[in-house]
Write an enzyme that holds these catalytic residues in place. Sequence first.
Site, PDB file in Angstrom:
ATOM      1  N   TYR A  44      27.049  55.772  49.570  1.00 42.68           N
ATOM      2  CA  TYR A  44      25.740  56.401  49.821  1.00 42.68           C
ATOM      3  C   TYR A  44      24.730  55.357  50.300  1.00 42.68           C
ATOM      4  O   TYR A  44      24.025  55.560  51.293  1.00 42.68           O
ATOM      5  CB  TYR A  44      25.256  57.069  48.530  1.00 42.68           C
ATOM      6  CG  TYR A  44      23.942  57.809  48.650  1.00 42.68           C
ATOM      7  CD1 TYR A  44      23.880  59.050  49.263  1.00 42.68           C
ATOM      8  CD2 TYR A  44      22.763  57.271  48.130  1.00 42.68           C
ATOM      9  CE1 TYR A  44      22.676  59.740  49.363  1.00 42.68           C
ATOM     10  CE2 TYR A  44      21.560  57.944  48.224  1.00 42.68           C
ATOM     11  CZ  TYR A  44      21.519  59.189  48.838  1.00 42.68           C
ATOM     12  OH  TYR A  44      20.328  59.867  48.931  1.00 42.68           O
ATOM     13  N   SER A  85      16.904  57.059  52.218  1.00 34.17           N
ATOM     14  CA  SER A  85      16.749  56.937  50.761  1.00 34.17           C
ATOM     15  C   SER A  85      16.267  55.532  50.434  1.00 34.17           C
ATOM     16  O   SER A  85      16.587  54.575  51.157  1.00 34.17           O
ATOM     17  CB  SER A  85      18.084  57.174  50.061  1.00 34.17           C
ATOM     18  OG  SER A  85      18.013  56.781  48.697  1.00 34.17           O
TER      19      SER A  85
HETATM   20  P1  NDP Z   1      20.287  69.017  47.937  1.00 34.72           P
HETATM   21  O1  NDP Z   1      21.734  68.815  47.614  1.00 34.72           O
HETATM   22  O2  NDP Z   1      19.386  69.620  46.936  1.00 34.72           O
HETATM   23  O3  NDP Z   1      20.176  69.834  49.321  1.00 34.72           O
HETATM   24  C1  NDP Z   1      20.909  69.372  50.408  1.00 34.72           C
HETATM   25  C2  NDP Z   1      20.578  70.174  51.639  1.00 34.72           C
HETATM   26  O4  NDP Z   1      21.359  69.626  52.711  1.00 34.72           O
HETATM   27  C3  NDP Z   1      20.936  71.623  51.488  1.00 34.72           C
HETATM   28  O5  NDP Z   1      20.046  72.418  52.221  1.00 34.72           O
HETATM   29  C4  NDP Z   1      22.330  71.660  52.101  1.00 34.72           C
HETATM   30  O6  NDP Z   1      22.650  72.911  52.684  1.00 34.72           O
HETATM   31  C5  NDP Z   1      22.213  70.631  53.197  1.00 34.72           C
HETATM   32  N1  NDP Z   1      23.516  70.107  53.532  1.00 34.72           N
HETATM   33  C6  NDP Z   1      24.330  69.333  52.771  1.00 34.72           C
HETATM   34  N2  NDP Z   1      25.496  69.133  53.407  1.00 34.72           N
HETATM   35  C7  NDP Z   1      25.406  69.801  54.586  1.00 34.72           C
HETATM   36  C8  NDP Z   1      26.288  69.982  55.670  1.00 34.72           C
HETATM   37  N3  NDP Z   1      27.523  69.465  55.679  1.00 34.72           N
HETATM   38  N4  NDP Z   1      25.875  70.712  56.722  1.00 34.72           N
HETATM   39  C9  NDP Z   1      24.631  71.269  56.730  1.00 34.72           C
HETATM   40  N5  NDP Z   1      23.763  71.155  55.726  1.00 34.72           N
HETATM   41  C10 NDP Z   1      24.158  70.423  54.661  1.00 34.72           C
HETATM   42  O7  NDP Z   1      19.762  67.560  48.347  1.00 34.72           O
HETATM   43  P2  NDP Z   1      18.280  66.939  48.366  1.00 34.72           P
HETATM   44  O8  NDP Z   1      17.314  67.944  48.817  1.00 34.72           O
HETATM   45  O9  NDP Z   1      18.070  66.238  47.086  1.00 34.72           O
HETATM   46  O10 NDP Z   1      18.481  65.812  49.475  1.00 34.72           O
HETATM   47  C11 NDP Z   1      18.113  66.003  50.832  1.00 34.72           C
HETATM   48  C12 NDP Z   1      18.152  64.660  51.541  1.00 34.72           C
HETATM   49  O11 NDP Z   1      17.309  63.738  50.854  1.00 34.72           O
HETATM   50  C13 NDP Z   1      19.530  64.019  51.581  1.00 34.72           C
HETATM   51  O12 NDP Z   1      19.713  63.347  52.814  1.00 34.72           O
HETATM   52  C14 NDP Z   1      19.485  63.026  50.432  1.00 34.72           C
HETATM   53  O13 NDP Z   1      20.379  61.958  50.619  1.00 34.72           O
HETATM   54  C15 NDP Z   1      18.039  62.587  50.519  1.00 34.72           C
HETATM   55  N6  NDP Z   1      17.515  62.012  49.288  1.00 34.72           N
HETATM   56  C16 NDP Z   1      17.385  62.767  48.163  1.00 34.72           C
HETATM   57  C17 NDP Z   1      16.877  62.191  47.001  1.00 34.72           C
HETATM   58  C18 NDP Z   1      16.706  62.952  45.728  1.00 34.72           C
HETATM   59  O14 NDP Z   1      16.426  62.313  44.695  1.00 34.72           O
HETATM   60  N7  NDP Z   1      16.816  64.263  45.712  1.00 34.72           N
HETATM   61  C19 NDP Z   1      16.493  60.775  46.971  1.00 34.72           C
HETATM   62  C20 NDP Z   1      16.671  60.082  48.213  1.00 34.72           C
HETATM   63  C21 NDP Z   1      17.159  60.688  49.313  1.00 34.72           C
HETATM   64  P3  NDP Z   1      23.787  73.900  52.072  1.00 34.72           P
HETATM   65  O15 NDP Z   1      23.557  73.996  50.612  1.00 34.72           O
HETATM   66  O16 NDP Z   1      23.544  75.159  52.819  1.00 34.72           O
HETATM   67  O17 NDP Z   1      25.098  73.288  52.420  1.00 34.72           O
END
Ligand code: NDP
Length: 237
Positions: free
Chosen positions: A146, A132
């Site tokens: 975070y 991030s």
């Molecule tokens: P979402 O919450 O929209 O999606 C998260 C994804 O990660 C889902 O597919 C979820 O699967 C999976 N996930 C979360 N926890 C687990 C777990 N314990 N085990 C397996 N899968 C897991 O998040 P984003 O798409 O927004 O974020 C994705 C990545 O990008 C993250 O690392 C986040 O920190 C990073 N990021 C996002 C930003 C943003 O603005 N959106 C900005 C900067 C970084 P499920 O629902 O099946 O558990």
Amino acid sequence: MPDFTGKSVLVLGGSRGIGAGIVRRFASEGANVTFTYAGSQAAAEALAAETGATAVITDSADRDAVIERVKDSGPLDVLVVNSGIAVFGDALEQDPDAIDRLFAINIHAPYHASVEAARQMPEGGRIIVIGSVNGDRMPNPGMASYALSKSALQGMARGLARDFGPRGITINIVQPGPIDTDANPADGPMKELMHGFMAIKRHGTSEEVAGMVSWLAGPEASFVTGAMHTIDGGFGA
Ligand code: NDP
């Protein structure tokens, strides 16, 4: 667009948001894609049906399950670690177990998955972890855990690049700014604050992030490793 036909790609955390965008991108480029999910079974099954990718349940908070999943995937051409969570709030009030779970998902899983993947990865293998811009800049209170977790990925990439470089394996961190997902909706309450920091005043898309991931996984990025790649609309500029 690179051609990943016949390439084996594993995306940890691919059911929704940025991860789903990455699954769609690699599937459209011909790769054999497997992705993990934890809570979103219906979304995972729908994405698998849409893309032809394989969905498997694996909790990224469970270190041994993550290691087993990577091991069972065999020699991967590309590993993407996308799963990540945020815990917002006053650091003085937060539950230590919730913070340690965040560290398990955001730090421990990327490290152990990367190391396990490298055991079987062929020459030219690629590891890409979603960090991030908050690994570089943290303009808000309430997100120290975070920010810590995303900064930790930077040290990991620098170190593992040295370990894996002699085998032709690269490792890179993609650092998004605000991206329109369930975790950070473009019309959410933080919109004005976040856009105020940005040069391009909108949320990015999962497709934009997936494009950078695909480039890093492709042949043009063969000399790129141990580096952070920010895609944030100028949030940290
Ligand atoms: P979402 O919450 O929209 O999606 C998260 C994804 O990660 C889902 O597919 C979820 O699967 C999976 N996930 C979360 N926890 C687990 C777990 N314990 N085990 C397996 N899968 C897991 O998040 P984003 O798409 O927004 O974020 C994705 C990545 O990008 C993250 O690392 C986040 O920190 C990073 N990021 C996002 C930003 C943003 O603005 N959106 C900005 C900067 C970084 P499920 O629902 O099946 O558990």
